[in-house]
Design a protein around this motif. Structure first.
Motif, PDB file in Angstrom:
ATOM      1  N   MET A   1       9.302   6.333 -26.820  1.00 32.58           N
ATOM      2  CA  MET A   1       8.838   5.454 -25.761  1.00 32.58           C
ATOM      3  C   MET A   1       8.090   6.289 -24.731  1.00 32.58           C
ATOM      4  O   MET A   1       8.545   7.360 -24.341  1.00 32.58           O
ATOM      5  CB  MET A   1      10.028   4.759 -25.111  1.00 32.58           C
ATOM      6  CG  MET A   1       9.634   3.717 -24.107  1.00 32.58           C
ATOM      7  SD  MET A   1      11.015   2.585 -23.846  1.00 32.58           S
ATOM      8  CE  MET A   1      11.266   2.855 -22.121  1.00 32.58           C
ATOM      9  N   ALA A   2       6.936   5.822 -24.278  1.00 35.25           N
ATOM     10  CA  ALA A   2       6.125   6.552 -23.295  1.00 35.25           C
ATOM     11  C   ALA A   2       6.825   6.570 -21.936  1.00 35.25           C
ATOM     12  O   ALA A   2       7.474   5.597 -21.542  1.00 35.25           O
ATOM     13  CB  ALA A   2       4.763   5.896 -23.157  1.00 35.25           C
ATOM     14  N   GLN A   3       6.667   7.680 -21.256  1.00 36.02           N
ATOM     15  CA  GLN A   3       7.274   7.822 -19.936  1.00 36.02           C
ATOM     16  C   GLN A   3       6.420   7.080 -18.916  1.00 36.02           C
ATOM     17  O   GLN A   3       5.195   7.177 -18.914  1.00 36.02           O
ATOM     18  CB  GLN A   3       7.356   9.300 -19.554  1.00 36.02           C
ATOM     19  CG  GLN A   3       8.177   9.538 -18.321  1.00 36.02           C
ATOM     20  CD  GLN A   3       8.423  11.026 -18.128  1.00 36.02           C
ATOM     21  OE1 GLN A   3       8.074  11.840 -18.967  1.00 36.02           O
ATOM     22  NE2 GLN A   3       9.016  11.371 -17.021  1.00 36.02           N
ATOM     23  N   GLN A   4       7.084   6.310 -18.047  1.00 38.03           N
ATOM     24  CA  GLN A   4       6.377   5.535 -17.036  1.00 38.03           C
ATOM     25  C   GLN A   4       5.942   6.441 -15.889  1.00 38.03           C
ATOM     26  O   GLN A   4       6.697   7.289 -15.430  1.00 38.03           O
ATOM     27  CB  GLN A   4       7.282   4.417 -16.514  1.00 38.03           C
ATOM     28  CG  GLN A   4       6.578   3.466 -15.585  1.00 38.03           C
ATOM     29  CD  GLN A   4       7.459   2.291 -15.215  1.00 38.03           C
ATOM     30  OE1 GLN A   4       8.602   2.196 -15.634  1.00 38.03           O
ATOM     31  NE2 GLN A   4       6.929   1.387 -14.416  1.00 38.03           N
ATOM     32  N   ALA A   5       4.715   6.266 -15.434  1.00 34.28           N
ATOM     33  CA  ALA A   5       4.192   7.071 -14.323  1.00 34.28           C
ATOM     34  C   ALA A   5       4.869   6.668 -13.023  1.00 34.28           C
ATOM     35  O   ALA A   5       5.198   5.497 -12.812  1.00 34.28           O
ATOM     36  CB  ALA A   5       2.684   6.873 -14.204  1.00 34.28           C
ATOM     37  N   ILE A   6       5.070   7.642 -12.168  1.00 30.21           N
ATOM     38  CA  ILE A   6       5.653   7.377 -10.852  1.00 30.21           C
ATOM     39  C   ILE A   6       4.584   6.780  -9.957  1.00 30.21           C
ATOM     40  O   ILE A   6       3.460   7.276  -9.896  1.00 30.21           O
ATOM     41  CB  ILE A   6       6.239   8.661 -10.247  1.00 30.21           C
ATOM     42  CG1 ILE A   6       7.426   9.094 -11.100  1.00 30.21           C
ATOM     43  CG2 ILE A   6       6.625   8.448  -8.792  1.00 30.21           C
ATOM     44  CD1 ILE A   6       8.187  10.268 -10.590  1.00 30.21           C
ATOM     45  N   LYS A   7       4.919   5.700  -9.287  1.00 30.41           N
ATOM     46  CA  LYS A   7       4.000   5.009  -8.402  1.00 30.41           C
ATOM     47  C   LYS A   7       4.366   5.300  -6.953  1.00 30.41           C
ATOM     48  O   LYS A   7       5.498   5.064  -6.535  1.00 30.41           O
ATOM     49  CB  LYS A   7       4.044   3.508  -8.657  1.00 30.41           C
ATOM     50  CG  LYS A   7       3.551   3.133 -10.029  1.00 30.41           C
ATOM     51  CD  LYS A   7       3.634   1.655 -10.261  1.00 30.41           C
ATOM     52  CE  LYS A   7       3.169   1.339 -11.669  1.00 30.41           C
ATOM     53  NZ  LYS A   7       3.306  -0.044 -12.006  1.00 30.41           N
ATOM     54  N   ARG A   8       3.398   5.821  -6.218  1.00 33.40           N
ATOM     55  CA  ARG A   8       3.609   6.088  -4.790  1.00 33.40           C
ATOM     56  C   ARG A   8       3.218   4.838  -4.010  1.00 33.40           C
ATOM     57  O   ARG A   8       2.116   4.311  -4.165  1.00 33.40           O
ATOM     58  CB  ARG A   8       2.784   7.279  -4.326  1.00 33.40           C
ATOM     59  CG  ARG A   8       3.100   7.701  -2.919  1.00 33.40           C
ATOM     60  CD  ARG A   8       2.602   9.102  -2.608  1.00 33.40           C
ATOM     61  NE  ARG A   8       1.435   9.523  -3.355  1.00 33.40           N
ATOM     62  CZ  ARG A   8       0.176   9.322  -2.948  1.00 33.40           C
ATOM     63  NH1 ARG A   8      -0.065   8.743  -1.828  1.00 33.40           N
ATOM     64  NH2 ARG A   8      -0.825   9.743  -3.694  1.00 33.40           N
ATOM     65  N   ILE A   9       4.145   4.358  -3.204  1.00 32.52           N
ATOM     66  CA  ILE A   9       3.902   3.199  -2.348  1.00 32.52           C
ATOM     67  C   ILE A   9       4.091   3.652  -0.911  1.00 32.52           C
ATOM     68  O   ILE A   9       5.137   4.191  -0.545  1.00 32.52           O
ATOM     69  CB  ILE A   9       4.832   2.024  -2.711  1.00 32.52           C
ATOM     70  CG1 ILE A   9       4.573   1.608  -4.163  1.00 32.52           C
ATOM     71  CG2 ILE A   9       4.619   0.861  -1.748  1.00 32.52           C
ATOM     72  CD1 ILE A   9       5.455   0.498  -4.669  1.00 32.52           C
ATOM     73  N   VAL A  10       3.050   3.447  -0.102  1.00 31.65           N
ATOM     74  CA  VAL A  10       3.041   3.909   1.273  1.00 31.65           C
ATOM     75  C   VAL A  10       3.369   2.733   2.187  1.00 31.65           C
ATOM     76  O   VAL A  10       2.678   1.712   2.171  1.00 31.65           O
ATOM     77  CB  VAL A  10       1.678   4.522   1.645  1.00 31.65           C
ATOM     78  CG1 VAL A  10       1.713   5.078   3.063  1.00 31.65           C
ATOM     79  CG2 VAL A  10       1.293   5.619   0.644  1.00 31.65           C
ATOM     80  N   VAL A  11       4.437   2.887   2.972  1.00 35.36           N
ATOM     81  CA  VAL A  11       4.904   1.832   3.870  1.00 35.36           C
ATOM     82  C   VAL A  11       4.619   2.245   5.308  1.00 35.36           C
ATOM     83  O   VAL A  11       5.087   3.292   5.763  1.00 35.36           O
ATOM     84  CB  VAL A  11       6.416   1.570   3.677  1.00 35.36           C
ATOM     85  CG1 VAL A  11       6.904   0.495   4.648  1.00 35.36           C
ATOM     86  CG2 VAL A  11       6.712   1.187   2.236  1.00 35.36           C
ATOM     87  N   PHE A  12       3.870   1.424   6.012  1.00 34.26           N
ATOM     88  CA  PHE A  12       3.593   1.650   7.427  1.00 34.26           C
ATOM     89  C   PHE A  12       4.571   0.810   8.237  1.00 34.26           C
ATOM     90  O   PHE A  12       4.710  -0.384   7.994  1.00 34.26           O
ATOM     91  CB  PHE A  12       2.150   1.263   7.762  1.00 34.26           C
ATOM     92  CG  PHE A  12       1.150   2.205   7.159  1.00 34.26           C
ATOM     93  CD1 PHE A  12       0.651   3.259   7.897  1.00 34.26           C
ATOM     94  CD2 PHE A  12       0.745   2.062   5.843  1.00 34.26           C
ATOM     95  CE1 PHE A  12      -0.251   4.147   7.342  1.00 34.26           C
ATOM     96  CE2 PHE A  12      -0.160   2.939   5.272  1.00 34.26           C
ATOM     97  CZ  PHE A  12      -0.664   3.983   6.033  1.00 34.26           C
ATOM     98  N   GLY A  13       5.269   1.443   9.161  1.00 39.18           N
ATOM     99  CA  GLY A  13       6.282   0.749   9.944  1.00 39.18           C
ATOM    100  C   GLY A  13       7.647   0.799   9.287  1.00 39.18           C
ATOM    101  O   GLY A  13       8.485  -0.076   9.491  1.00 39.18           O
ATOM    102  N   GLY A  14       7.902   1.831   8.519  1.00 36.94           N
ATOM    103  CA  GLY A  14       9.163   1.943   7.782  1.00 36.94           C
ATOM    104  C   GLY A  14      10.390   2.218   8.639  1.00 36.94           C
ATOM    105  O   GLY A  14      11.502   2.147   8.141  1.00 36.94           O
ATOM    106  N   ASN A  15      10.212   2.500   9.907  1.00 39.04           N
ATOM    107  CA  ASN A  15      11.369   2.741  10.778  1.00 39.04           C
ATOM    108  C   ASN A  15      11.945   1.448  11.337  1.00 39.04           C
ATOM    109  O   ASN A  15      13.056   1.430  11.837  1.00 39.04           O
ATOM    110  CB  ASN A  15      10.985   3.656  11.946  1.00 39.04           C
ATOM    111  CG  ASN A  15      10.836   5.084  11.514  1.00 39.04           C
ATOM    112  OD1 ASN A  15      10.800   5.381  10.322  1.00 39.04           O
ATOM    113  ND2 ASN A  15      10.742   5.982  12.474  1.00 39.04           N
ATOM    114  N   GLY A  16      11.190   0.369  11.267  1.00 41.72           N
ATOM    115  CA  GLY A  16      11.639  -0.907  11.817  1.00 41.72           C
ATOM    116  C   GLY A  16      12.569  -1.655  10.880  1.00 41.72           C
ATOM    117  O   GLY A  16      12.869  -1.222   9.767  1.00 41.72           O
TER     118      GLY A  16
END
Length: 121
Positions: A1-16
């Motif tokens: 089975m192929a390894q799934q690529a890691i997806k970077r998701i950028v969250v603005f306002g993550g402290n709230g």
């Protein structure tokens, strides 16, 4: 089975409240590398249970030069910035900040954007 690529998701306002909830859910997904962008860049105390799985970065939504490199290669951006739409709320916080991030995301060819924030009346 192929390894799934890691997806970077950028969250603005993550402290709230909303942004940290988004980050908590993203941190639980095996092939997601969540990044939080906030003015201070530090992990807030309430994020301790999942904070080690998030890349905490400093950046100002109104100044794309402070975060544009984080958008390169990102799978998505999540915007959770602003103030509640109360009398006296700043259009800068609820409008221009979101517009600048979306413009920078488009310039970096980020394919997805999710807005979970306040609107102005």
């Amino acid at each position: 089975m192929a390894q799934q690529a890691i997806k970077r998701i950028v969250v603005f306002g993550g402290n709230g409240f909303v942004g940290s909830t988004v980050l908590r859910h993203l941190a639980a997904i095996e092939h997601v590398a969540p990044v939080s962008v906030s003015r201070g860049g530090a992990m807030p105390p309430h994020a301790a249970p999942f904070g080690d799985k998030v890349d905490w970065r400093a950046g100002d939504c109104l100044e794309p030069s402070t975060y544009s490199e984080l958008l390169e290669g990102a799978a998505a951006v999540v915007l959770s910035v602003g103030t509640p739409p109360l009398p006296g709320a700043s259009r800068e916080a609820n409008g221009a900040s979101n517009a600048r991030v979306l413009e920078a995301a488009a310039a970096a060819d980020v394919p997805r954007a999710v807005l979970v924030n306040a609107t102005m009346p």
